[in-house]
Design an enzyme around this catalytic site. Structure first.
Site, PDB file in Angstrom:
ATOM      1  NE  ARG A 111     -30.045 -39.823 -21.012  1.00 18.26           N
ATOM      2  CZ  ARG A 111     -29.937 -40.645 -21.415  1.00 18.26           C
ATOM      3  NH1 ARG A 111     -29.810 -40.724 -22.742  1.00 18.26           N
ATOM      4  NH2 ARG A 111     -29.801 -41.822 -20.552  1.00 18.26           N
ATOM      5  CB  SER A 277     -21.130 -49.524 -23.634  1.00 20.85           C
ATOM      6  OG  SER A 277     -22.555 -49.731 -23.311  1.00 20.85           O
ATOM      7  CB  THR A 333     -19.575 -49.123 -33.960  1.00 17.83           C
ATOM      8  OG1 THR A 333     -20.962 -48.300 -34.978  1.00 17.83           O
ATOM      9  CG2 THR A 333     -19.215 -48.769 -33.418  1.00 17.83           C
ATOM     10  CE  LYS A 336     -20.444 -47.044 -29.627  1.00 19.62           C
ATOM     11  NZ  LYS A 336     -21.061 -45.779 -29.519  1.00 19.62           N
ATOM     12  CB  THR A 452     -26.996 -44.207 -20.215  1.00 15.87           C
ATOM     13  OG1 THR A 452     -27.576 -43.338 -21.084  1.00 15.87           O
ATOM     14  CG2 THR A 452     -25.857 -45.083 -20.372  1.00 15.87           C
TER      15      THR A 452
HETATM   16  N1  PLP Z   1     -23.614 -51.871 -29.178  1.00 19.36           N
HETATM   17  C1  PLP Z   1     -23.312 -51.202 -27.789  1.00 19.36           C
HETATM   18  C2  PLP Z   1     -22.376 -52.401 -26.524  1.00 19.36           C
HETATM   19  C3  PLP Z   1     -22.842 -49.816 -27.904  1.00 19.36           C
HETATM   20  O1  PLP Z   1     -22.541 -49.953 -26.998  1.00 19.36           O
HETATM   21  C4  PLP Z   1     -24.124 -49.062 -29.032  1.00 19.36           C
HETATM   22  C5  PLP Z   1     -23.689 -47.595 -28.762  1.00 19.36           C
HETATM   23  O2  PLP Z   1     -23.241 -46.377 -29.408  1.00 19.36           O
HETATM   24  C6  PLP Z   1     -24.403 -49.928 -29.923  1.00 19.36           C
HETATM   25  C7  PLP Z   1     -24.126 -51.531 -29.865  1.00 19.36           C
HETATM   26  C8  PLP Z   1     -24.578 -49.613 -31.496  1.00 19.36           C
HETATM   27  O3  PLP Z   1     -23.851 -48.770 -32.216  1.00 19.36           O
HETATM   28  P1  PLP Z   1     -23.875 -47.181 -32.829  1.00 19.36           P
HETATM   29  O4  PLP Z   1     -23.762 -46.016 -32.424  1.00 19.36           O
HETATM   30  O5  PLP Z   1     -23.171 -47.816 -34.041  1.00 19.36           O
HETATM   31  O6  PLP Z   1     -24.949 -47.542 -33.636  1.00 19.36           O
END
Ligand code: PLP
Length: 536
Positions: A111, A277, A333, A336, A452
């Site tokens: 990356r 995601s 979270t 986001k 990813t």
């Molecule tokens: N859970 C999912 C489904 C995610 O896509 C992410 C991505 O960042 C996380 C948890 C982790 O969250 P954070 O960014 O707050 O660490």
């Protein structure tokens, strides 16, 4: 011998962009990168043909090359030390590290980050610095509603820094707890209609710590994990070492098949996400929770890509579907849709107190600073209000508009039931080429490659916000279509209905209208269910 990388690109693209290809893809190519290393660092002062004094001047104009060269330079420079270490300790650390990186470059998963400074005053515009300065529009941010730049949020952060200073001062136990920490946890508990909330430094840490801690504390615990689960959940489950059962992604029948194998009296946790995601799928929440409870399990539901975005107060899919009480532990979270950083869980006060008291990832780390807590608190309050409801309505309207435009343009946008619009590409180099070309047109959409997503599912992941205008979306669609054709990619026939060829819901339009992703429609390689299950 034909180049194994360039020969994978569509011939039209190679014809049109031959001049740029070497320059653009040098960092992906193990042969080219060896040439770079060889020519840049071979000099009289290098005892093993390693570090030399070359400045690689011929490529100074390309920042990608500068990065590759700098990366190679810093990777190579310590070889001298590593060689010395090797003589005394017997292990060539630096050559080991280089070989690991070479593997990444060979499978195209290495990356190089794009350098993008978002501008708060003109969200979603930004400036990009990878190839000289350029004004761009961001199309792939998880700051889904632009709350990082909301005036009230910025003001809350300003006030917090004046009032409390920058850092938290310690762990929650030793000088790092404040009234603001507790106020935020109360707000989160209230948002999700739970007894208690607990804040972590990120949701990665929240997921990892909570699943690990509960799995280890509950006697004989077994975990049932969705095949599409995020790395943070997998990490906690794997590290706990308890027996685990992986069920097909968003598949209640397979969940039940797995649960049936274990005695009802044994403690169990069923863990899954509401909005996925990368695929943009939404799980059949109520159904999965009901099955879990029928077999005596606790439900752990990650609503990371849903909080702020769904439900009357932005509490997530659970609130939207009236199923909040079926979620025993919700994780979310603040990084986001809430536009800040940090993660949290909410649940019963007993459960939260156990994680607070036994969870190493909560206990042994400096707590979040007041700036972040106050920014997040303000953001949550805005999104619970009428303003939040308006933002969510505009968000969904823009998502629907852009999805339709992309479908009409014939690019392979998947018909997902959420705000995430994946455009299937299926090849890492072509995916990176699309992203690079879009950037030249002033659009930032990150290429999503392995790890990813599984190999073969490389995609562009587009997330329009309420602040993108119809004109911006029209221009984006036209530019993407032009690049798509220039790269020699095939356009889908324009469909008049809502479903493109890749739609999971061709036979179930009414389910799609309710935005509930659930059943495969029988189309091979269904993006919602089949491909993830197969990759697991
Ligand atoms: N859970 C999912 C489904 C995610 O896509 C992410 C991505 O960042 C996380 C948890 C982790 O969250 P954070 O960014 O707050 O660490």
């Amino acid at each position: 011998m034909p180049c194994p990388f360039i020969s994978r690109l569509p011939s039209t693209y190679v014809r049109n962009y031959a001049g740029n290809l070497l320059k653009t893809y040098a960092e992906h190519c193990p042969y080219a990168s060896q040439v770079v290393v060889g020519s840049s660092f071979t000099g009289s002062s290098a005892p093993t043909g390693g570090v030399g004094g070359s400045t690689n001047k011929g490529q100074e104009g390309s920042s990608i090359h500068t990065q590759a060269r700098d990366g190679a330079r810093s990777a190579v420079r310590p070889v001298l030390q590593a060689d010395v270490i090797q003589e005394t300790t017997g292990f060539g650390y630096e050559s080991f590290f280089q070989a690991e990186i070479k593997k990444k470059k060979e499978d195209h998963s290495y990356r190089i980050f794009k350098k993008v400074n978002r501008t708060a005053a003109t969200f979603p515009y930004a400036r990009e610095y990878s190839r000289g300065e350029k004004d761009i529009t961001v199309w792939c941010s998880n700051d889904y509603l632009g709350m990082s730049a909301h005036p009230a949020v910025k003001n809350a952060v300003h006030q917090a820094i004046e009032k409390y200073g920058a850092g938290a001062g310690g762990t929650r136990n030793i000088s790092g707890n404040s009234t603001v920490h507790e106020e935020l946890e109360r707000e989160l508990a209230d948002l999700h209609s739970k007894e208690a909330g607990l804040v972590f430094t990120s949701c990665y840490v929240a997921n990892d710590t909570t699943l690990f801690t509960l799995a280890r504390q509950l006697p004989g615990c077994q975990i049932f994990s969705d095949a599409g689960n995020h790395a943070s959940m997998i990490q906690g489950i794997r590290n706990s070492g308890v027996p685990k059962h992986i069920f097909k992604h968003n598949n209640p029948e397979d969940l039940e098949r797995n649960l049936r194998k274990v005695d009802k009296a044994i403690p169990k946790i069923v863990a899954f996400e509401t909005v996925h995601s990368m695929t943009g799928a939404i799980c059949p929440l109520e159904e999965m929770c009901d099955i879990a409870h029928e077999y005596g399990a606790l439900t752990f539901v990650d609503e990371v890509h849903a909080v702020g975005l769904y439900g009357a107060e932005g509490a997530g899919v659970g609130q939207r579907d009236g199923a909040e009480d079926k979620i025993d532990i919700i994780s979310g979270t603040m990084g986001k849709a809430f536009g800040n950083i940090g993660g949290y869980i909410a649940g019963s006060s007993g459960l939260i107190d156990v994680v607070r008291s036994y969870g190493a990832g909560f206990i042994f780390t400096t707590s979040l600073p007041p700036t972040v807590l106050c920014g997040a608190l303000e953001s949550i309050r805005v999104l619970r209000s009428e303003e939040g409801r308006e933002l969510r309505a505009r968000h969904q309207c823009n998502v629907a508009y852009l999805r339709t435009k992309l479908q009409e343009a014939g690019v392979s946008v998947e018909h997902t039931p959420s705000h995430i619009l994946p455009v299937h590409v299926g090849d890492p180099l072509v995916c990176s080429a699309l992203s690079d070309e879009l950037m030249k047109y002033g659009h930032y959409v990150q290429a999503i490659n392995f790890p990813t997503v599984p190999r073969g599912q490389e995609k562009l992941r587009i997330a329009p916000t309420p602040h993108h205008t119809f004109e911006m979306m029209d221009r984006f669609t036209a530019d993407l279509k032009e690049i798509w054709v220039n790269l020699g990619l095939k356009l889908n026939p324009v469909s008049s209905g809502v479903c493109a060829g890749s739609c999971t819901y061709c036979s179930k339009p009414d389910l799609f209208a309710r935005l509930t992703a659930r059943e495969a429609c029988g189309i091979p390689n269904c993006p919602q269910i089949e491909s993830i299950a197969a990759a697991a």
